[in-house]
Design a protein around this motif. Structure first.
Motif, short mmCIF file in Angstrom:
data_model
loop_
_atom_site.label_atom_id
_atom_site.label_comp_id
_atom_site.label_asym_id
_atom_site.label_seq_id
_atom_site.Cartn_x
_atom_site.Cartn_y
_atom_site.Cartn_z
N THR A 121 0.94 -1.22 0.17
CA THR A 121 0.01 -0.26 0.07
C THR A 121 0.81 1.26 -0.04
N ILE A 122 0.38 2.02 -0.63
CA ILE A 122 1.34 3.50 -1.01
C ILE A 122 0.42 4.84 -0.36
N ALA A 123 -0.64 5.03 -1.18
CA ALA A 123 -1.47 6.27 -0.91
C ALA A 123 -2.63 5.72 0.20
N ASP A 124 -3.08 6.83 0.89
CA ASP A 124 -4.34 6.49 1.83
C ASP A 124 -5.36 7.23 1.18
N GLY A 125 -6.04 6.38 0.66
CA GLY A 125 -7.34 7.00 -0.38
C GLY A 125 -6.67 7.80 -1.36
N ASP A 126 -7.12 9.07 -1.57
CA ASP A 126 -6.53 10.01 -2.54
C ASP A 126 -5.41 10.68 -2.13
N ARG A 148 -2.97 6.75 -6.15
CA ARG A 148 -3.95 5.55 -5.80
C ARG A 148 -4.53 4.89 -7.15
N ALA A 149 -4.90 5.79 -8.20
CA ALA A 149 -5.30 5.33 -9.41
C ALA A 149 -4.22 4.34 -10.01
N ALA A 150 -2.69 5.01 -10.00
CA ALA A 150 -1.90 4.20 -10.76
C ALA A 150 -1.58 3.06 -9.87
N GLU A 151 -1.63 3.26 -8.52
CA GLU A 151 -1.34 2.09 -7.54
C GLU A 151 -2.46 1.05 -8.08
N ASN A 152 -3.63 1.14 -8.07
CA ASN A 152 -4.80 0.16 -8.76
C ASN A 152 -4.70 -0.34 -9.99
N ILE A 153 -4.14 0.30 -10.88
CA ILE A 153 -3.79 -0.13 -12.22
C ILE A 153 -2.70 -1.23 -12.05
N ALA A 154 -1.63 -0.68 -11.62
CA ALA A 154 -0.63 -1.63 -11.35
C ALA A 154 -1.07 -2.89 -10.66
N VAL A 178 1.42 -12.81 -5.48
CA VAL A 178 1.53 -12.53 -3.93
C VAL A 178 1.02 -11.10 -3.50
N ASP A 179 -0.19 -11.13 -3.35
CA ASP A 179 -0.94 -9.74 -2.91
C ASP A 179 -0.38 -9.21 -1.69
N MET A 180 0.18 -8.03 -1.71
CA MET A 180 0.65 -7.29 -0.52
C MET A 180 -0.52 -6.26 0.07
N LYS A 181 -1.16 -6.05 -0.63
CA LYS A 181 -2.12 -5.05 -0.19
C LYS A 181 -2.94 -5.31 1.26
N PRO A 182 -3.58 -6.36 1.24
CA PRO A 182 -4.16 -6.61 2.68
C PRO A 182 -3.38 -6.59 3.89
#
Length: 280
Positions: free
Chosen positions: A177-182, A206-212, A228-232
């Motif tokens: 995770t990088i951004a906190d919402g917007d 966040r938009a680019a983060e979601n695209i990646a 390997v999902d690092m988001k959760p």
């Protein structure tokens, strides 16, 4: 048979034992390898190595790389290799992309690793971290239109990797995770245990983060390898997290865990990514 004859036979037998060739010594098994391929999240060089590299000035770190790109001393790739008892072969590089030939190119890197013999039957794990540099355009706007082009281009390289390293687990490593919402929090200079630094609204991050993330998941599905999902596990550890929780550094960040590059995973982030991979 008399005593003398017995002694002669015994002596002859002993001589044959001495002259008989010893069984061949067991060959020491070659240690397995981990091949790390990816962008700057994977390579994480220190700034003092990255700046000369950007100017094409060689350093000890860049000369140690098989592709001339400096890497950090304690990246998650190195930590995973150590945890698995494998030898790391590091083909990661800042700026790597699958759809931008002007960048360090994923296809060329995979071909080089194959030609070098780094990807082989002795490879036990391959980590591929790619997509961030393909998720935005030349003006750093989110590039959702590029998802399918990325998957098509990167899948060719992943299939080559699978063929060259048939005994390896190939894993697409997601971004933390990088951004906190917007919001992002680029400046961290006042120590605070509980309150994050002031936030700045930059929804494009966040938009680019979601695209990646979408690129990586589709790439894993297309090629039948692991994602390997690092988001959760990092939802509370992005740029805006308090000092003790932050795993992704700000642009100027003097209060969180140490980091090599601004706006990249810090020491705590690399340790966490390595832990997740080792548990996978």
């Amino acid at each position: 048979m008399n005593i003398t004859s017995s002694r002669v036979v015994a002596a002859a037998a002993a001589a044959l034992v001495i002259l008989a060739p010893a069984p061949p010594a067991a060959q020491a098994e070659e240690p397995g390898t981990l091949v790390n391929i990816g962008d700057s999240i994977a390579s994480d060089p220190v700034v003092t190595d990255w700046l000369p590299y950007a100017r094409r000035i060689p350093t000890a770190a860049s000369e140690a790389s098989p592709i001339g790109c400096p890497t950090g001393p304690n990246t998650y790739g190195k930590q995973v290799a150590a945890g698995l008892g494998l030898v790391e072969l590091d083909y990661s590089c800042t700026g790597m992309a699958a759809t931008k030939p002007e960048n360090e190119d994923l296809a060329e890197t995979a071909d080089t690793a194959i030609a070098d013999g780094a990807l082989s039957a002795n490879t036990r794990r391959v980590l591929v971290t790619i997509g961030a540099n393909d998720a935005y355009d030349a003006r750093y706007n989110p590039a959702a239109w590029n998802v399918e082009a990325f998957v098509q281009a990167a899948a060719v390289s992943v299939e080559k990797i699978k063929a060259a390293a048939p005994n390896a687990r190939v894993q697409i490593i997601g971004y933390p995770t990088i951004a906190d919402g917007d919001d992002v929090c680029p400046i961290h200079v006042i120590p605070s245990q509980f309150v994050a630094s002031p936030a700045v609204s930059i929804p494009q991050v966040r938009a680019a983060e979601n695209i990646a993330q979408d690129m990586q998941k589709q790439l894993a599905q297309r090629t039948g390898v692991e994602f390997v999902d690092m988001k959760p596990s990092t939802v509370a550890n992005g740029m805006c997290a308090p000092d003790g929780q932050r795993q992704f550094a700000g642009v100027i960040d003097t209060t969180g865990p140490g980091n090599n590059l601004p706006f990249h995973a810090n020491a705590a982030g690399h340790a966490h990514i390595a832990e997740v991979i080792l548990r996978s």
